[in-house]
Design a protein around this motif. Structure first.
Motif, PDB file in Angstrom:
ATOM      1  N   LEU A  60       0.847  -1.184   0.000  1.00  0.00           N
ATOM      2  CA  LEU A  60       0.000   0.000   0.000  1.00  0.00           C
ATOM      3  C   LEU A  60       0.884   1.235   0.000  1.00  0.00           C
ATOM      4  N   GLU A  61       0.571   2.200  -0.873  1.00  0.00           N
ATOM      5  CA  GLU A  61       1.340   3.439  -0.960  1.00  0.00           C
ATOM      6  C   GLU A  61       0.411   4.642  -0.910  1.00  0.00           C
ATOM      7  N   VAL A  62       0.878   5.704  -0.263  1.00  0.00           N
ATOM      8  CA  VAL A  62       0.165   6.976  -0.214  1.00  0.00           C
ATOM      9  C   VAL A  62       1.047   8.016  -0.881  1.00  0.00           C
ATOM     10  N   TRP A  63       0.508   8.669  -1.908  1.00  0.00           N
ATOM     11  CA  TRP A  63       1.215   9.722  -2.633  1.00  0.00           C
ATOM     12  C   TRP A  63       0.457  11.019  -2.409  1.00  0.00           C
ATOM     13  N   THR A  64       1.168  12.098  -2.112  1.00  0.00           N
ATOM     14  CA  THR A  64       0.537  13.385  -1.832  1.00  0.00           C
ATOM     15  C   THR A  64       1.294  14.515  -2.519  1.00  0.00           C
ATOM     16  N   SER A  65       0.615  15.648  -2.627  1.00  0.00           N
ATOM     17  CA  SER A  65       1.249  16.847  -3.162  1.00  0.00           C
ATOM     18  C   SER A  65       0.915  18.020  -2.264  1.00  0.00           C
ATOM     19  N   ALA A  66       1.927  18.592  -1.637  1.00  0.00           N
ATOM     20  CA  ALA A  66       1.730  19.803  -0.842  1.00  0.00           C
ATOM     21  C   ALA A  66       1.400  20.974  -1.760  1.00  0.00           C
ATOM     22  N   GLU A  67       1.864  20.895  -2.998  1.00  0.00           N
ATOM     23  CA  GLU A  67       1.661  21.970  -3.968  1.00  0.00           C
ATOM     24  C   GLU A  67       0.211  22.028  -4.461  1.00  0.00           C
ATOM     25  N   THR A  68      -0.358  20.875  -4.809  1.00  0.00           N
ATOM     26  CA  THR A  68      -1.716  20.847  -5.366  1.00  0.00           C
ATOM     27  C   THR A  68      -2.763  20.430  -4.339  1.00  0.00           C
ATOM     28  N   GLY A  69      -2.340  19.809  -3.234  1.00  0.00           N
ATOM     29  CA  GLY A  69      -3.272  19.347  -2.211  1.00  0.00           C
ATOM     30  C   GLY A  69      -3.948  18.035  -2.542  1.00  0.00           C
ATOM     31  N   THR A  70      -3.534  17.372  -3.614  1.00  0.00           N
ATOM     32  CA  THR A  70      -4.147  16.102  -3.995  1.00  0.00           C
ATOM     33  C   THR A  70      -3.457  14.942  -3.298  1.00  0.00           C
ATOM     34  N   PHE A  71      -4.165  13.803  -3.238  1.00  0.00           N
ATOM     35  CA  PHE A  71      -3.570  12.582  -2.707  1.00  0.00           C
ATOM     36  C   PHE A  71      -4.143  11.374  -3.430  1.00  0.00           C
ATOM     37  N   THR A  72      -3.347  10.310  -3.446  1.00  0.00           N
ATOM     38  CA  THR A  72      -3.737   9.051  -4.069  1.00  0.00           C
ATOM     39  C   THR A  72      -3.249   7.912  -3.190  1.00  0.00           C
ATOM     40  N   VAL A  73      -4.125   6.945  -2.958  1.00  0.00           N
ATOM     41  CA  VAL A  73      -3.765   5.740  -2.214  1.00  0.00           C
ATOM     42  C   VAL A  73      -3.952   4.575  -3.178  1.00  0.00           C
ATOM     43  N   THR A  76      -0.238  -2.161  -4.769  1.00  0.00           N
ATOM     44  CA  THR A  76       0.493  -2.812  -5.850  1.00  0.00           C
ATOM     45  C   THR A  76       0.609  -4.296  -5.551  1.00  0.00           C
ATOM     46  N   ARG A  77       0.278  -5.107  -6.547  1.00  0.00           N
ATOM     47  CA  ARG A  77       0.362  -6.568  -6.436  1.00  0.00           C
ATOM     48  C   ARG A  77       1.760  -7.026  -6.854  1.00  0.00           C
ATOM     49  N   PRO A  78       2.099  -8.274  -6.557  1.00  0.00           N
ATOM     50  CA  PRO A  78       3.420  -8.792  -6.939  1.00  0.00           C
ATOM     51  C   PRO A  78       3.691  -8.755  -8.445  1.00  0.00           C
ATOM     52  N   ASP A  79       2.640  -8.772  -9.276  1.00  0.00           N
ATOM     53  CA  ASP A  79       2.851  -8.744 -10.725  1.00  0.00           C
ATOM     54  C   ASP A  79       3.124  -7.336 -11.257  1.00  0.00           C
ATOM     55  N   GLY A  80       3.183  -6.319 -10.345  1.00  0.00           N
ATOM     56  CA  GLY A  80       3.513  -4.961 -10.747  1.00  0.00           C
ATOM     57  C   GLY A  80       2.318  -4.118 -11.139  1.00  0.00           C
ATOM     58  N   VAL A  81       1.120  -4.676 -11.043  1.00  0.00           N
ATOM     59  CA  VAL A  81      -0.093  -3.921 -11.356  1.00  0.00           C
ATOM     60  C   VAL A  81      -0.558  -3.206 -10.094  1.00  0.00           C
ATOM     61  N   SER A  82      -0.858  -1.918 -10.229  1.00  0.00           N
ATOM     62  CA  SER A  82      -1.327  -1.102  -9.111  1.00  0.00           C
ATOM     63  C   SER A  82      -2.789  -0.754  -9.315  1.00  0.00           C
TER      64      SER A  82
END
Length: 104
Positions: A60-73, A76-82
């Motif tokens: 599980l990964e959390v990506w955020t942007s202080a610049e835009t205020g957006t976030f995405t959670v 990712t599976r072992p086969d590389g598909v997120s």
């Protein structure tokens, strides 16, 4: 550091409580991790804020942007598909060390 740890723990805790379902059943967008990361960095200027193993088969990964205020959670599976599990706007770093009304 403690504030980030608390906010990350809340996100991971909520994700861990969700019942596991196939991505297709959830209506999630799935694509190769490299393509998703390229889109998050380019279009939304998001960067990795934290992550961890949800179980032996899911990162599980959390990506955020202080610049835009957006976030995405996403997961990712072992086969590389997120698969994206949550997105939003108005991301804020935690400012409290504990939640009101919650013991501890």
């Amino acid at each position: 550091m403690f504030k980030r740890l608390c906010s990350t723990a809340l996100i991971f805790g909520a994700a861990a409580l969700a019942p596991p379902q196939p991505a297709a059943a959830q209506g999630l967008s799935c694509l190769p991790r490299d393509a998703l990361v390229e889109r998050l960095e380019g279009r939304y200027r998001e960067h990795l804020a934290g992550g961890g193993l949800q179980n032996a088969q899911q990162l599980l990964e959390v990506w955020t942007s202080a610049e835009t205020g957006t976030f995405t959670v996403f997961i990712t599976r072992p086969d590389g598909v997120s698969c994206i599990v949550a997105t939003g706007q108005h991301w804020n770093e935690a400012t409290q060390t504990r939640l009101d009304g919650v013991a501890g």
